[in-house]
Write an enzyme that holds these catalytic residues in place. Structure first.
Site, PDB file in Angstrom:
ATOM      1  N   TRP A 100      67.340  28.215 100.061  1.00 33.56           N
ATOM      2  CA  TRP A 100      67.348  29.257  99.032  1.00 33.56           C
ATOM      3  C   TRP A 100      66.626  28.794  97.779  1.00 33.56           C
ATOM      4  CZ3 TRP A 100      67.847  33.354 101.544  1.00 33.56           C
ATOM      5  CH2 TRP A 100      68.794  33.498 102.563  1.00 33.56           C
ATOM      6  N   ASP A 167      71.529  30.245  90.861  1.00 35.22           N
ATOM      7  CA  ASP A 167      71.887  31.096  91.991  1.00 35.22           C
ATOM      8  C   ASP A 167      73.287  30.651  92.427  1.00 35.22           C
ATOM      9  OD1 ASP A 167      72.244  32.339  94.432  1.00 35.22           O
ATOM     10  OD2 ASP A 167      70.414  31.546  95.358  1.00 35.22           O
ATOM     11  N   LYS A 191      78.670  37.163  99.810  1.00 36.33           N
ATOM     12  CA  LYS A 191      79.255  35.887 100.200  1.00 36.33           C
ATOM     13  C   LYS A 191      80.700  35.772  99.717  1.00 36.33           C
ATOM     14  CE  LYS A 191      75.252  34.817 101.901  1.00 36.33           C
ATOM     15  NZ  LYS A 191      74.151  34.370 101.052  1.00 36.33           N
TER      16      LYS A 191
HETATM   17  C1  LIG Z   1      72.685  34.353 101.040  1.00 34.47           C
HETATM   18  C2  LIG Z   1      72.046  33.670  99.922  1.00 34.47           C
HETATM   19  C3  LIG Z   1      70.874  34.164  99.318  1.00 34.47           C
HETATM   20  C4  LIG Z   1      70.149  35.389  99.816  1.00 34.47           C
HETATM   21  O1  LIG Z   1      70.828  36.515  99.436  1.00 34.47           O
HETATM   22  P1  LIG Z   1      70.287  37.991  99.708  1.00 34.47           P
HETATM   23  O2  LIG Z   1      71.310  38.809  99.005  1.00 34.47           O
HETATM   24  O3  LIG Z   1      70.259  38.193 101.196  1.00 34.47           O
HETATM   25  O4  LIG Z   1      68.947  38.119  99.112  1.00 34.47           O
HETATM   26  C5  LIG Z   1      70.359  33.472  98.234  1.00 34.47           C
HETATM   27  N1  LIG Z   1      70.959  32.367  97.760  1.00 34.47           N
HETATM   28  C6  LIG Z   1      72.071  31.861  98.322  1.00 34.47           C
HETATM   29  C7  LIG Z   1      72.689  30.631  97.740  1.00 34.47           C
HETATM   30  C8  LIG Z   1      72.655  32.503  99.402  1.00 34.47           C
HETATM   31  O5  LIG Z   1      73.774  32.003  99.953  1.00 34.47           O
END
Ligand SMILES: *Cc1c(COP(=O)(O)O)cnc(C)c1O
Length: 354
Positions: A100, A167, A191
């Site tokens: 990511w 993030d 998540k």
């Molecule tokens: C799942 C995830 C993403 C991607 O998320 P989307 O909503 O599918 O764009 C980005 N960063 C992390 C840390 C993730 O776990």
């Protein structure tokens, strides 16, 4: 009986939250209308959005601290470019701790100079780099607090004087720390916050307005802030269900209480991974994620035996990401410690039989 859902995302939510969300789809609060057929400009929905934003700030301890919360669409993946679009004028730093982060770097490079301040790519991202120097002339430093795929997590937030952007998709609301160290952080809902379809972004008031490029309205944080997440039609179901889940988190005692439970679940599972001679952990011990535990069978010949034990016990979503292999047990807020005990029990039965 529901399965023990260890899925990395979309992932488990509290039963009562899903129940309440289902009720609201039928009828929202005795309004004789469904949540998904009312105007987003209605008083009822504006209240929902306001409560969602207020709860996000409350849970992260940022109420009255000069931050605002907004709910957007496009997932965390859109944030990879929105952060750079809105914040990167000359040079940004990125800590590369996995897939990511890597994707965020790729997007940021479209907007300016990107310095990879540290990376754990050399060991397939099984650790969190330490002891690197952070340049002082960065527009911001970006990191991924929890690496969902590899099962690593920052236990300490890097100290820096440049704005910190994160993030937090897979560990938002999972543990207490000082969120005011961050100038902007974002999390895709699916998540640990709610159903897929919305992304929470929390922004410090002083952060924006420093880039000279023109920003299209839909990609501008300022536009979404000014319109209080209603520049265009928001994803009403995802925001409402996230709001219900944040209410649930608050009622559990907030992220302090959930953080303790999450640590207990992680200790239980990692304890078994380390004790059981049939298994080995993937991530460096001190960097192990409380949310996503990655592990392997030492003897891959036992795979089908272990998989069928898990299946019989009602365990779902344990398969590791293709870039790591093996297993990944995601233990988000709504997963009970009983589910982790069932998994540990399967690991012990496998050991007794082999
Ligand atoms: C799942 C995830 C993403 C991607 O998320 P989307 O909503 O599918 O764009 C980005 N960063 C992390 C840390 C993730 O776990």
């Amino acid at each position: 009986m529901k399965l023990h859902n260890f899925s990395a995302g979309p992932s488990i939510l509290p039963q009562e939250v899903m129940q309440q969300a289902a009720e609201a789809v039928k009828e929202l609060d005795s309004s004789k209308l469904s949540l998904i057929e009312i105007s987003h400009r209605s008083k009822a929905f504006i209240q929902i959005m306001d409560e969602a934003c207020a709860l996000a700030l409350k849970l992260t301890g940022l109420q009255d601290k000069g931050y605002k919360a907004i709910f957007l669409q496009g997932g965390a993946s859109l944030q990879f470019l929105m952060t750079a679009y809105n914040l990167l004028e000359n040079k940004a730093g990125y800590l590369n701790t996995g897939t990511w982060s890597d994707k965020a770097i790729k997007e940021a490079k479209l907007f300016g100079e990107v310095v990879e301040v540290s990376s754990s790519k050399d060991q397939n991202y099984n650790y969190i780099p330490k002891g690197y120097e952070i340049p002082t002339d960065l527009d911001y430093l970006h990191l991924t607090t929890n690496n969902t795929i590899f099962g690593t997590q920052y236990k300490q937030i890097p100290e820096t004087n440049v704005p910190l952007v994160a993030d937090m998709s897979s560990d938002i609301f999972s543990r207490p720390f000082d969120y005011s160290k961050f100038d902007l952080f974002y999390a895709g809902a699916q998540k640990n916050m709610g159903p897929a379809g919305t992304t929470l972004v929390i922004i410090k008031d002083s952060l924006l307005g420093k880039v000279t490029r023109a920003i299209p309205s839909m990609l501008s944080y300022q536009v979404h802030l000014d319109k209080e997440s209603m520049f265009n039609t928001p994803p009403v179901f995802a925001v409402y269900t996230s709001m219900l889940n944040m209410r649930w988190i608050d009622a559990q005692g907030g992220i302090e209480a959930l953080g303790e439970q999450n640590a207990m679940k992680a200790t239980l599972l990692y304890g078994e991974i380390d004790r059981n001679p049939l298994f080995e952990g993937f991530a460096n011990k001190e960097d192990r994620s409380d949310m996503n535990a990655t592990f392997n069978l030492k003897d891959s010949g036992l795979t089908s035996a272990f998989d069928s034990l898990c299946e019989t016990a009602g365990i779902s979503g344990l398969k590791g990401h293709r870039s790591v292999g093996g297993y990944r047990a995601s233990m988000y807020n709504a997963l009970s410690i009983d589910s982790v005990e069932i998994l540990v029990n399967c690991m012990q039965i496998l050991e007794e039989k082999n």
